[in-house]
Motif scaffolding. Structure first.
Motif, PDB file in Angstrom:
ATOM      1  N   UNK A   3       0.811  -1.212   0.000  1.00 50.53           N
ATOM      2  CA  UNK A   3       0.000   0.000   0.000  1.00 50.53           C
ATOM      3  C   UNK A   3       0.850   1.269   0.000  1.00 50.53           C
ATOM      4  N   UNK A   4       2.149   1.122  -0.102  1.00 45.43           N
ATOM      5  CA  UNK A   4       3.029   2.287  -0.081  1.00 45.43           C
ATOM      6  C   UNK A   4       2.837   3.148  -1.315  1.00 45.43           C
ATOM      7  N   UNK A   5       3.162   4.434  -1.190  1.00 42.28           N
ATOM      8  CA  UNK A   5       3.099   5.329  -2.328  1.00 42.28           C
ATOM      9  C   UNK A   5       4.439   5.432  -3.034  1.00 42.28           C
ATOM     10  N   UNK A   6       5.454   4.770  -2.534  1.00 47.44           N
ATOM     11  CA  UNK A   6       6.805   4.884  -3.079  1.00 47.44           C
ATOM     12  C   UNK A   6       7.060   3.762  -4.078  1.00 47.44           C
ATOM     13  N   UNK A   7       7.223   4.089  -5.369  1.00 47.42           N
ATOM     14  CA  UNK A   7       7.471   3.043  -6.366  1.00 47.42           C
ATOM     15  C   UNK A   7       8.721   2.227  -6.078  1.00 47.42           C
ATOM     16  N   UNK A   8       9.669   2.801  -5.327  1.00 45.22           N
ATOM     17  CA  UNK A   8      10.897   2.063  -5.032  1.00 45.22           C
ATOM     18  C   UNK A   8      10.630   0.827  -4.181  1.00 45.22           C
ATOM     19  N   UNK A   9       9.475   0.805  -3.511  1.00 42.17           N
ATOM     20  CA  UNK A   9       9.134  -0.341  -2.674  1.00 42.17           C
ATOM     21  C   UNK A   9       8.377  -1.427  -3.433  1.00 42.17           C
ATOM     22  N   UNK A  10       8.081  -1.194  -4.699  1.00 46.10           N
ATOM     23  CA  UNK A  10       7.371  -2.182  -5.496  1.00 46.10           C
ATOM     24  C   UNK A  10       8.343  -3.232  -6.027  1.00 46.10           C
ATOM     25  N   UNK A  68       2.235  12.521 -14.373  1.00 47.48           N
ATOM     26  CA  UNK A  68       2.817  12.893 -13.091  1.00 47.48           C
ATOM     27  C   UNK A  68       3.175  11.651 -12.277  1.00 47.48           C
ATOM     28  N   UNK A  69       2.316  10.648 -12.302  1.00 48.01           N
ATOM     29  CA  UNK A  69       2.619   9.410 -11.583  1.00 48.01           C
ATOM     30  C   UNK A  69       3.777   8.662 -12.233  1.00 48.01           C
ATOM     31  N   UNK A  70       3.893   8.738 -13.553  1.00 42.38           N
ATOM     32  CA  UNK A  70       5.019   8.090 -14.214  1.00 42.38           C
ATOM     33  C   UNK A  70       6.344   8.754 -13.850  1.00 42.38           C
ATOM     34  N   UNK A  71       6.303  10.039 -13.538  1.00 38.31           N
ATOM     35  CA  UNK A  71       7.532  10.701 -13.103  1.00 38.31           C
ATOM     36  C   UNK A  71       8.026  10.142 -11.766  1.00 38.31           C
ATOM     37  N   UNK A  72       7.129   9.574 -10.981  1.00 41.06           N
ATOM     38  CA  UNK A  72       7.548   8.926  -9.740  1.00 41.06           C
ATOM     39  C   UNK A  72       8.412   7.693 -10.006  1.00 41.06           C
ATOM     40  N   UNK A  73       8.344   7.199 -11.234  1.00 42.83           N
ATOM     41  CA  UNK A  73       9.137   6.027 -11.617  1.00 42.83           C
ATOM     42  C   UNK A  73      10.432   6.430 -12.314  1.00 42.83           C
ATOM     43  N   UNK A  74      10.764   7.712 -12.254  1.00 38.66           N
ATOM     44  CA  UNK A  74      12.038   8.163 -12.805  1.00 38.66           C
ATOM     45  C   UNK A  74      11.955   8.788 -14.168  1.00 38.66           C
ATOM     46  N   UNK A  75      10.760   8.874 -14.747  1.00 42.96           N
ATOM     47  CA  UNK A  75      10.604   9.526 -16.044  1.00 42.96           C
ATOM     48  C   UNK A  75      10.489  11.038 -15.842  1.00 42.96           C
ATOM     49  N   UNK A  76      10.805  11.789 -16.890  1.00 43.76           N
ATOM     50  CA  UNK A  76      10.587  13.233 -16.868  1.00 43.76           C
ATOM     51  C   UNK A  76       9.507  13.573 -17.875  1.00 43.76           C
TER      52      UNK A  76
END
Length: 281
Positions: A3-10, A68-76
């Motif tokens: 349930x985390x909001x941090x993609x790094x934890x996926x 905007x959510x894709x930018x959380x995965x490192x995209x610009x």
């Protein structure tokens, strides 16, 4: 899924599933918005043109929410829109098609096909196990409801006359196969993960069949018909292009070039925001 909001934890599997889904959502909305803006000055009335401009801005805003959510995965945003090759976009072929000047019936049918599908797609995301997706649905669904109702109303009015029904039928015949590409997966294995992990609660085949069950009787009530029997409609729609698998029509290259022209000509080094950052609103 966590349930985390941090993609790094996926996990890698979760991350891939979320990214694939977000690319589909964002690219569909962006490309459709571009086509709507082109039609703003071609609408049959000032009122229709203003409505299209409003809807186009809504679709740009929705695209921005998903990018905007894709930018959380490192995209610009620069790489997602202005510096991405046309073959890398994952939108359906329905939004990218160029409609001839004056083909208002085509614009109406495309809107109706897309808006019904979008309503069903968003409904299947309401309990997504990736919370940032579910958190943004209320705003998007409220605006998409207006788009859908307006498309229905425009189609009904145009179908009142024999000539209007003829034009609508021609549009249905052309656009229906491209509408089916809305329900194509980017990758069959990833699509299975999207559902198994709960990123989207329903499979594309289920959403596809509900779309048909909604579209077919509405068209028939207005004297129109689908070009093939709805119950046997193929999920892939087209054999040589589909969009999701990054195989697009010839119309896409021209539209993509228009999207990038201002960015290239002004020699920008960073992208302008499409709309405000949702986290800042």
């Amino acid at each position: 899924m966590t349930s985390t909001l941090d993609p790094d934890d996926l996990s890698d599997r979760e991350r891939t599933a979320v990214e694939h889904l977000l690319f589909r959502l964002a690219d569909d909305e962006l490309v459709l918005a571009e086509r709507y803006f082109q039609w703003e000055a071609r609408a049959p009335s000032l009122r229709s043109g203003l409505a299209l401009a409003t809807i186009a801005q809504d679709e740009f805003s929705h695209a921005r929410l998903w990018y905007d959510l894709l930018q959380d995965f490192g995209h610009s945003e620069l790489s997602l829109i202005y510096e991405r090759d046309p073959g890398e976009f994952r939108h359906s072929t329905l939004p990218e098609l160029r409609l001839a000047d004056g083909n208002w019936a085509g614009a109406v049918v495309r809107s109706y096909f897309y808006d019904v599908a979008e309503d069903l797609r968003l409904a299947s995301l309401e309990s997504s196990t990736y919370p940032p997706i579910a958190d943004r649905l209320e705003k998007v669904r409220g605006e998409e409801e207006y788009h859908r109702k307006r498309a229905r109303s425009c189609l009904e009015r145009l179908a009142e006359g024999e000539r209007g029904r003829e034009r609508l039928q021609n549009a249905v015949d052309r656009l229906f196969p491209h509408a089916l590409t809305l329900f194509e997966p980017v990758d069959e294995n990833v699509e299975t993960d999207i559902v198994d992990l709960g990123v989207r609660r329903r499979g594309l085949d289920d959403v596809h069949m509900e779309w048909l069950a909604t579209v077919e009787p509405f068209l028939e009530s207005n004297g129109l018909r689908l070009p093939i029997e709805a119950g046997t409609a193929p999920a892939n729609g087209l054999s040589d292009v589909g969009g999701r698998a990054q195989n697009h029509t010839d119309d896409w290259d021209g539209l993509h070039d228009e999207m990038r022209r201002a960015y290239r000509e002004r020699e920008r080094v960073e992208a302008n925001r499409i709309v405000e950052d949702p986290d800042d609103i």
